[in-house]
Design an enzyme around this catalytic site. Structure first.
Site, PDB file in Angstrom:
ATOM      1  N   TYR A  77       0.806  -1.292  -0.178  1.00 25.00           N
ATOM      2  CA  TYR A  77      -0.173  -0.338   0.024  1.00 25.00           C
ATOM      3  C   TYR A  77       0.521   1.461   0.127  1.00 25.00           C
ATOM      4  CZ  TYR A  77      -3.646  -3.173   1.084  1.00 25.00           C
ATOM      5  OH  TYR A  77      -4.798  -4.599   0.975  1.00 25.00           O
ATOM      6  N   SER A  78       1.859   0.921  -0.702  1.00 24.73           N
ATOM      7  CA  SER A  78       2.980   2.039  -0.538  1.00 24.73           C
ATOM      8  C   SER A  78       2.679   3.698  -1.039  1.00 24.73           C
ATOM      9  CB  SER A  78       4.158   1.591  -1.146  1.00 24.73           C
ATOM     10  OG  SER A  78       5.423   2.789  -1.024  1.00 24.73           O
ATOM     11  N   ASN A  79       2.557   4.728  -0.811  1.00 22.19           N
ATOM     12  CA  ASN A  79       2.406   5.696  -1.421  1.00 22.19           C
ATOM     13  C   ASN A  79       3.441   5.988  -2.077  1.00 22.19           C
ATOM     14  OD1 ASN A  79       0.229   6.175   0.347  1.00 22.19           O
ATOM     15  ND2 ASN A  79       0.846   7.483   1.694  1.00 22.19           N
ATOM     16  N   HIS A  80       4.876   6.294  -1.706  1.00 19.19           N
ATOM     17  CA  HIS A  80       5.364   6.013  -1.808  1.00 19.19           C
ATOM     18  C   HIS A  80       6.418   5.585  -3.570  1.00 19.19           C
ATOM     19  CE1 HIS A  80      10.513   6.654  -3.707  1.00 19.19           C
ATOM     20  NE2 HIS A  80      10.600   5.106  -3.326  1.00 19.19           N
ATOM     21  N   LEU A  81       5.384   4.245  -3.567  1.00 24.65           N
ATOM     22  CA  LEU A  81       5.662   3.331  -5.235  1.00 24.65           C
ATOM     23  C   LEU A  81       4.090   4.044  -5.898  1.00 24.65           C
ATOM     24  CD1 LEU A  81       5.836  -0.334  -4.121  1.00 24.65           C
ATOM     25  CD2 LEU A  81       7.186   0.981  -4.421  1.00 24.65           C
TER      26      LEU A  81
END
Length: 302
Positions: A74-78
């Protein structure tokens, strides 16, 4: 884009400096505290919040090379890296924690990454924990066919990112006595503290449990600036059990804040930050007359 081209980040037209929005809330007013929201969530519609500040310095060095980075399901960064790749014409690879996810349908966050052209490579959790070891990293880069890639660490926090986040503190200079931010990997906090002027301080609210973040922030400032910078501290009481964990009380608080102020509250970071600040104000942690700036680092997804 050729191997000698430098991405023109100006074409993305970021909204900088991001605006400050004053919020009238009796939970702060009755303690003599003025609350500002530093709306980094309005910098760019796809590279939201602190992701712009952290990614831009790294992407500027890509020169047509593939960008490889890391994150959870669930990474915002990805998502931000994938969006940047789409917008700038860069090839991106996301190394995702959890080999078991490769056999499952993509969740909305990873599906967004794939739709933006990011190649997803799933690794087991033991390998993921060793991803910063030179041998493990080299093996991962070989597996994804990008041995000459620009490697951006999990959360985007490295020396260039920290230097990029210094502008956040500079933008708040003269506007706030205390600047507060929710912390994941610590890069935004490290840069924010370095950019604030003398007399202002930074408060970090970790969203992961473990008590490791202070050491990480010191190491990031060492890499970025050669030593410690700024007056900063952490309050570890508000992680609600760990990353992306929540409680009924936190959900109720976030719903109420949205209703009061018309601001969609992102739950993983921003809700925990705002809940911490209301609690701390009630505890008398801020002297009367304090102007407090809360950095809104993102918005809800999807």
């Amino acid at each position: 884009m050729t191997g000698t081209d430098t991405p023109d980040l100006a074409t993305l037209r970021p909204r900088l400096p991001s605006p400050c929005q004053e919020v009238v809330d009796e939970r702060f007013e009755r303690h003599g505290v003025r609350l500002l929201l530093k709306r980094d969530d309005l910098i760019h519609p796809d590279l939201v919040g602190n992701k712009w500040r952290k990614l831009a310095p790294n992407l500027a060095t890509a020169r047509g090379r593939t960008v490889v980075t890391f994150g959870g399901a669930y990474s915002n960064h990805l998502r931000a890296t994938a969006a940047a790749g789409r917008l700038l014409g860069l090839s991106t690879v996301g190394v995702v924690r959890g080999q078991e996810l490769a056999e499952r349908p993509l969740n909305p966050s990873l599906a967004r990454c794939a739709a933006d052209g990011m190649r997803l490579h799933f690794v087991d959790r033991a390998t993921y924990r060793r991803k910063d070891e030179p041998g493990t990293l080299a093996s991962i880069l070989r597996m994804v066919g990008a041995e000459d890639a620009v490697v951006v660490p999990e959360g985007g926090s490295n020396g260039p990112a920290v230097r990029g986040c210094r502008a956040l503190g500079e933008e708040l200079g003269g506007h706030a006595d205390v600047a507060a931010v929710a912390c994941g990997t610590g890069g935004t906090m490290a840069g924010l503290a370095a950019g604030l002027p003398p007399g202002a301080r930074t408060l970090g609210v970790p969203v992961l449990r473990g008590g490791f973040l202070a050491g990480d922030i010191r190491r990031l400032q060492e890499r970025a600036f050669g030593g410690p910078r700024g007056d900063w501290s952490l309050d570890d009481r508000f992680h609600c059990g760990g990353y992306a964990r929540t409680t009924p009380e936190l959900d109720s608080f976030a719903d109420d804040f949205e209703h009061r102020h018309g601001l969609p509250v992102e739950r993983v970071y921003v809700a925990k930050l705002l809940y911490a600040l209301v609690t701390l104000a009630g505890e008398g942690a801020f002297p009367r007359g304090t102007t407090l700036a809360a950095v809104v680092t993102g918005r809800p997804f999807p």
